[in-house]
Scaffold this motif. Structure first.
Motif, PDB file in Angstrom:
ATOM      1  N   LEU A 138      11.594   3.580  -0.259  1.00 42.21           N
ATOM      2  CA  LEU A 138      10.503   4.019  -1.281  1.00 42.21           C
ATOM      3  C   LEU A 138       8.897   3.981  -1.619  1.00 42.21           C
ATOM      4  O   LEU A 138       8.251   4.883  -1.365  1.00 42.21           O
ATOM      5  CB  LEU A 138      11.518   4.116  -2.771  1.00 42.21           C
ATOM      6  N   LEU A 139       9.131   2.666  -1.023  1.00 41.84           N
ATOM      7  CA  LEU A 139       7.320   2.133  -0.879  1.00 41.84           C
ATOM      8  C   LEU A 139       6.620   2.588   0.253  1.00 41.84           C
ATOM      9  O   LEU A 139       5.465   3.461   0.194  1.00 41.84           O
ATOM     10  CB  LEU A 139       7.107   0.791  -1.134  1.00 41.84           C
ATOM     11  N   GLU A 140       7.313   2.889   1.391  1.00 42.61           N
ATOM     12  CA  GLU A 140       6.682   3.680   2.193  1.00 42.61           C
ATOM     13  C   GLU A 140       6.359   5.487   2.167  1.00 42.61           C
ATOM     14  O   GLU A 140       5.146   5.787   2.240  1.00 42.61           O
ATOM     15  CB  GLU A 140       7.635   3.951   3.576  1.00 42.61           C
ATOM     16  N   ARG A 141       7.552   5.933   0.735  1.00 46.60           N
ATOM     17  CA  ARG A 141       7.257   7.471   0.775  1.00 46.60           C
ATOM     18  C   ARG A 141       6.148   7.662  -0.840  1.00 46.60           C
ATOM     19  O   ARG A 141       5.070   8.216   0.197  1.00 46.60           O
ATOM     20  CB  ARG A 141       8.189   7.472   0.093  1.00 46.60           C
ATOM     21  N   VAL A 142       5.250   6.494  -1.192  1.00 47.42           N
ATOM     22  CA  VAL A 142       4.249   6.276  -1.780  1.00 47.42           C
ATOM     23  C   VAL A 142       3.807   6.078  -1.157  1.00 47.42           C
ATOM     24  O   VAL A 142       1.960   5.936  -2.061  1.00 47.42           O
ATOM     25  CB  VAL A 142       4.885   6.414  -3.195  1.00 47.42           C
ATOM     26  N   GLY A 143       3.331   5.517   0.547  1.00 45.89           N
ATOM     27  CA  GLY A 143       1.906   5.041   0.666  1.00 45.89           C
ATOM     28  C   GLY A 143       1.573   3.549   0.457  1.00 45.89           C
ATOM     29  O   GLY A 143       0.354   3.505   0.675  1.00 45.89           O
ATOM     30  N   LEU A 144       2.894   2.558   0.086  1.00 50.95           N
ATOM     31  CA  LEU A 144       2.756   1.459  -0.710  1.00 50.95           C
ATOM     32  C   LEU A 144       3.708   0.853   0.419  1.00 50.95           C
ATOM     33  O   LEU A 144       3.988  -0.586  -0.088  1.00 50.95           O
ATOM     34  CB  LEU A 144       2.465   1.410  -2.248  1.00 50.95           C
ATOM     35  N   GLY A 145       3.307   0.823   1.644  1.00 46.39           N
ATOM     36  CA  GLY A 145       4.572   0.285   2.428  1.00 46.39           C
ATOM     37  C   GLY A 145       4.122  -1.137   2.929  1.00 46.39           C
ATOM     38  O   GLY A 145       4.801  -1.941   2.649  1.00 46.39           O
ATOM     39  N   ASP A 146       2.570  -1.566   2.150  1.00 50.58           N
ATOM     40  CA  ASP A 146       2.016  -2.323   3.308  1.00 50.58           C
ATOM     41  C   ASP A 146       2.048  -3.473   2.022  1.00 50.58           C
ATOM     42  O   ASP A 146       1.382  -4.203   1.806  1.00 50.58           O
ATOM     43  CB  ASP A 146       0.127  -1.817   3.160  1.00 50.58           C
ATOM     44  N   LYS A 147       2.247  -2.477   0.294  1.00 47.63           N
ATOM     45  CA  LYS A 147       2.210  -3.719  -0.583  1.00 47.63           C
ATOM     46  C   LYS A 147       3.526  -4.907  -0.865  1.00 47.63           C
ATOM     47  O   LYS A 147       2.733  -5.165  -1.926  1.00 47.63           O
ATOM     48  CB  LYS A 147       1.772  -2.402  -1.783  1.00 47.63           C
ATOM     49  N   ALA A 148       3.959  -4.283   0.168  1.00 45.41           N
ATOM     50  CA  ALA A 148       5.837  -4.974  -1.073  1.00 45.41           C
ATOM     51  C   ALA A 148       5.601  -6.192  -1.644  1.00 45.41           C
ATOM     52  O   ALA A 148       6.246  -6.463  -2.130  1.00 45.41           O
ATOM     53  CB  ALA A 148       6.810  -5.101   0.868  1.00 45.41           C
ATOM     54  N   ASP A 149       4.773  -7.321  -0.243  1.00 44.49           N
ATOM     55  CA  ASP A 149       4.572  -8.768  -0.475  1.00 44.49           C
ATOM     56  C   ASP A 149       3.247  -9.201  -1.985  1.00 44.49           C
ATOM     57  O   ASP A 149       3.211  -9.792  -2.056  1.00 44.49           O
ATOM     58  CB  ASP A 149       4.801  -9.113   0.145  1.00 44.49           C
ATOM     59  N   ALA A 150       2.686  -7.868  -2.141  1.00 44.73           N
ATOM     60  CA  ALA A 150       2.081  -7.870  -2.889  1.00 44.73           C
ATOM     61  C   ALA A 150       1.666  -8.174  -4.659  1.00 44.73           C
ATOM     62  O   ALA A 150       3.306  -7.957  -5.061  1.00 44.73           O
ATOM     63  CB  ALA A 150       0.642  -6.946  -3.411  1.00 44.73           C
ATOM     64  N   TYR A 151       1.538  -8.831  -5.716  1.00 48.40           N
ATOM     65  CA  TYR A 151       1.402  -8.991  -6.552  1.00 48.40           C
ATOM     66  C   TYR A 151       1.329  -7.731  -7.547  1.00 48.40           C
ATOM     67  O   TYR A 151       0.013  -7.345  -7.155  1.00 48.40           O
ATOM     68  CB  TYR A 151       1.111 -10.879  -7.355  1.00 48.40           C
ATOM     69  N   PRO A 152       1.171  -7.561  -8.488  1.00 48.67           N
ATOM     70  CA  PRO A 152       0.768  -6.646  -9.258  1.00 48.67           C
ATOM     71  C   PRO A 152      -1.057  -6.601  -9.575  1.00 48.67           C
ATOM     72  O   PRO A 152      -1.288  -6.141  -9.737  1.00 48.67           O
ATOM     73  CB  PRO A 152       1.733  -6.721 -11.478  1.00 48.67           C
ATOM     74  N   HIS A 153      -0.819  -8.482 -10.064  1.00 48.30           N
ATOM     75  CA  HIS A 153      -2.665  -8.333 -10.312  1.00 48.30           C
ATOM     76  C   HIS A 153      -3.454  -7.877  -8.635  1.00 48.30           C
ATOM     77  O   HIS A 153      -4.947  -7.505  -8.968  1.00 48.30           O
ATOM     78  CB  HIS A 153      -2.955  -9.178 -10.582  1.00 48.30           C
ATOM     79  N   GLN A 154      -2.915  -7.637  -7.985  1.00 46.42           N
ATOM     80  CA  GLN A 154      -3.607  -7.782  -6.303  1.00 46.42           C
ATOM     81  C   GLN A 154      -3.572  -5.890  -5.882  1.00 46.42           C
ATOM     82  O   GLN A 154      -4.502  -5.696  -5.312  1.00 46.42           O
ATOM     83  CB  GLN A 154      -2.996  -8.132  -5.173  1.00 46.42           C
ATOM     84  N   LEU A 155      -3.098  -5.178  -7.758  1.00 46.75           N
ATOM     85  CA  LEU A 155      -2.897  -3.511  -6.807  1.00 46.75           C
ATOM     86  C   LEU A 155      -4.107  -3.418  -8.002  1.00 46.75           C
ATOM     87  O   LEU A 155      -3.970  -3.875  -9.209  1.00 46.75           O
ATOM     88  CB  LEU A 155      -1.769  -2.766  -7.549  1.00 46.75           C
ATOM     89  N   SER A 156      -4.643  -2.539  -7.650  1.00 52.15           N
ATOM     90  CA  SER A 156      -5.333  -0.659  -8.607  1.00 52.15           C
ATOM     91  C   SER A 156      -4.263  -0.337  -9.330  1.00 52.15           C
ATOM     92  O   SER A 156      -3.666  -0.165  -9.527  1.00 52.15           O
ATOM     93  CB  SER A 156      -6.016  -0.071  -7.738  1.00 52.15           C
ATOM     94  N   GLY A 157      -4.724  -0.508 -10.257  1.00 54.85           N
ATOM     95  CA  GLY A 157      -4.059   0.186 -11.917  1.00 54.85           C
ATOM     96  C   GLY A 157      -3.263   1.771 -11.074  1.00 54.85           C
ATOM     97  O   GLY A 157      -1.788   1.954 -11.584  1.00 54.85           O
ATOM     98  N   GLY A 158      -3.324   2.474 -10.524  1.00 54.33           N
ATOM     99  CA  GLY A 158      -3.047   3.959  -9.727  1.00 54.33           C
ATOM    100  C   GLY A 158      -1.925   2.550  -8.763  1.00 54.33           C
ATOM    101  O   GLY A 158      -0.540   3.601  -9.072  1.00 54.33           O
ATOM    102  N   GLN A 159      -1.982   1.820  -8.344  1.00 53.62           N
ATOM    103  CA  GLN A 159      -1.524   1.501  -7.287  1.00 53.62           C
ATOM    104  C   GLN A 159       0.471   0.658  -8.429  1.00 53.62           C
ATOM    105  O   GLN A 159       1.725   0.738  -8.217  1.00 53.62           O
ATOM    106  CB  GLN A 159      -2.061   1.001  -5.935  1.00 53.62           C
ATOM    107  N   GLN A 160       0.225   0.566  -8.849  1.00 51.68           N
ATOM    108  CA  GLN A 160       0.883   0.142  -9.959  1.00 51.68           C
ATOM    109  C   GLN A 160       2.055   0.827 -10.509  1.00 51.68           C
ATOM    110  O   GLN A 160       2.625   0.644 -10.840  1.00 51.68           O
ATOM    111  CB  GLN A 160       0.302  -0.649 -11.777  1.00 51.68           C
ATOM    112  N   GLN A 161       0.733   2.155 -11.480  1.00 52.80           N
ATOM    113  CA  GLN A 161       1.721   3.025 -11.911  1.00 52.80           C
ATOM    114  C   GLN A 161       2.622   3.790 -11.190  1.00 52.80           C
ATOM    115  O   GLN A 161       3.829   4.494 -10.913  1.00 52.80           O
ATOM    116  CB  GLN A 161       0.496   4.131 -12.092  1.00 52.80           C
ATOM    117  N   ARG A 162       2.303   3.296  -9.582  1.00 51.54           N
ATOM    118  CA  ARG A 162       2.957   4.239  -8.534  1.00 51.54           C
ATOM    119  C   ARG A 162       4.151   3.356  -8.403  1.00 51.54           C
ATOM    120  O   ARG A 162       5.438   3.693  -7.739  1.00 51.54           O
ATOM    121  CB  ARG A 162       2.498   4.808  -7.528  1.00 51.54           C
ATOM    122  N   VAL A 163       3.859   2.322  -8.510  1.00 52.10           N
ATOM    123  CA  VAL A 163       5.062   0.943  -8.631  1.00 52.10           C
ATOM    124  C   VAL A 163       5.958   1.570  -8.922  1.00 52.10           C
ATOM    125  O   VAL A 163       7.329   1.438  -8.882  1.00 52.10           O
ATOM    126  CB  VAL A 163       4.712  -0.361  -8.102  1.00 52.10           C
ATOM    127  N   GLY A 164       5.509   1.850 -10.431  1.00 54.64           N
ATOM    128  CA  GLY A 164       5.932   1.554 -11.685  1.00 54.64           C
ATOM    129  C   GLY A 164       6.909   2.660 -11.513  1.00 54.64           C
ATOM    130  O   GLY A 164       8.234   3.229 -12.273  1.00 54.64           O
TER     131      GLY A 164
END
Length: 269
Positions: free
Chosen positions: A146-172
C-alpha cells in the motif's frame, strides 16, 4: 499484493443507511434526526459551515460517538440507538455496539492522528494486527504494498515528524485502507495542509473513488465535490437541509441557506 484491497461488489442494498440519528452534548443539539443513504461504490460529499454537525455525524457512523437516537446500518451490521438503548446491557453492550460499527469502516482524520513515536509502517500495521488479529507478516506485506501504491514505499521506516503534512495524510489514508473496510470516512482530509500539498491527497482520493471505494467525505473542497462525488449533502444546524447530485446542490441549490453557503465559498470576496 500489488493493488489496493478488493472493493465490495456494487449493487444490492445500500451500504450505509442512517435513520433519525440525533446527538446532543449537554444543551447543544448537534444532530437533529439525520437521514442519509449511501449506495455501494458511491462518494458522498458532506458540506456545511463550521459547527454544523458534519464531524459529529461521521463519528456516529464510526462508533466514535454514541447517538442519542436513531439507527445506523453499515453493510450487514445495524445498531438501533433508540429509547432505552443505554440501559440495554449497560456499558459492555454499548461498547460492543460501537465496536461493530468500527469494524465496518475506517476514518481518515483532519490532523492525521499518527502515533508520533512509531514508524510509518508500524502506524499502518497497528490496526490489522492489534484490532483485527491478523498475522503480523501478512499485515506487513500488505502495508508495504500500500505504501508503494501511494508513492511512500521509501518512507516505511521514517517517523511522522520526518514527513510533510501531505505525506502524513497519505499515510493516514493507507492506515485506513489496511483495515480493508467496507466504508471509508474522511473528515476534512485537506484542511490542515498547506495549499501546495492538497493536490496529492485529493488525487489519491480521486483514484480511490475511481476504483469503487464507498466514501463519505466531509470537505470544503467544492471542486472535488463537483468532480468526484456522486451526491452532495448540505448540513445546517445539525440537519441535512439539501441532498442531491453535485450539479443540483452546488450548481442550482433549492434552499436559500444552501445558496448562501455555496456563494460564499465560490465567491469569498
Amino acid at each position: 499484493m500489488s493493488q489496493l484491497p478488493d472493493q465490495p461488489v456494487t449493487g444490492g442494498a445500500p451500504l450505509l443507511s442512517v435513520a433519525g440519528v440525533s446527538k446532543a452534548f449537554g444543551d447543544n443539539q448537534v444532530l437533529q434526526s439525520v437521514d442519509l443513504t449511501v449506495e455501494r461504490g458511491e462518494v458522498v460529499a458532506i458540506i456545511g459551515a463550521s459547527g454544523s454537525g458534519k464531524t459529529t455525524l461521521l463519528r456516529c457512523l464510526n462508533g466514535l460517538e454514541t447517538p442519542d437516537a436513531g439507527v445506523v446500518r453499515v453493510g450487514d451490521v445495524s445498531v438501533d440507538f433508540g429509547a432505552g438503548f443505554a440501559g440495554r446491557g449497560g456499558a459492555k453492550a454499548l461498547e460492543r455496539a460501537r465496536g461493530t460499527l468500527r469494524d465496518q469502516s475506517a476514518m481518515v482524520f483532519q490532523h492525521y492522528n499518527l502515533f508520533p513515536h512509531r514508524t510509518v509502517i508500524e502506524n499502518v500495521v497497528e490496526g490489522p494486527v492489534v484490532v483485527q488479529g491478523r498475522a503480523r507478516e501478512d499485515a506487513l506485506e500488505d502495508a508495504r504494498a500500500l505504501l508503494e501504491r501511494v508513492g511512500l514505499g521509501d518512507k516505511a521506516d521514517a517517523y511522522p515528524h520526518q514527513l510533510s503534512g501531505g505525506q502524513q495524510q497519505r499515510v493516514g489514508i493507507v492506515r485506513a485502507l489496511a483495515l480493508k473496510p467496507e466504508l471509508l470516512l474522511f473528515d476534512e482530509p485537506t484542511s490542515a495542509l498547506d495549499p501546495e500539498l492538497v493536490g496529492d491527497v485529493l488525487l489519491l482520493m480521486r483514484d480511490l473513488a475511481a476504483e469503487g471505494w464507498t466514501m463519505v467525505v466531509v470537505t470544503h473542497e467544492l471542486q472535488f465535490a463537483r468532480e468526484v462525488a456522486s451526491k452532495v449533502a448540505f448540513v445546517d444546524s445539525g440537519a441535512v437541509l439539501e441532498m442531491g447530485p453535485p450539479a443540483q446542490v452546488l450548481g442550482a441549490p433549492q434552499e436559500e441557506r444552501t445558496q448562501q453557503f455555496v456563494r460564499r465559498l465560490t465567491h469569498p470576496l
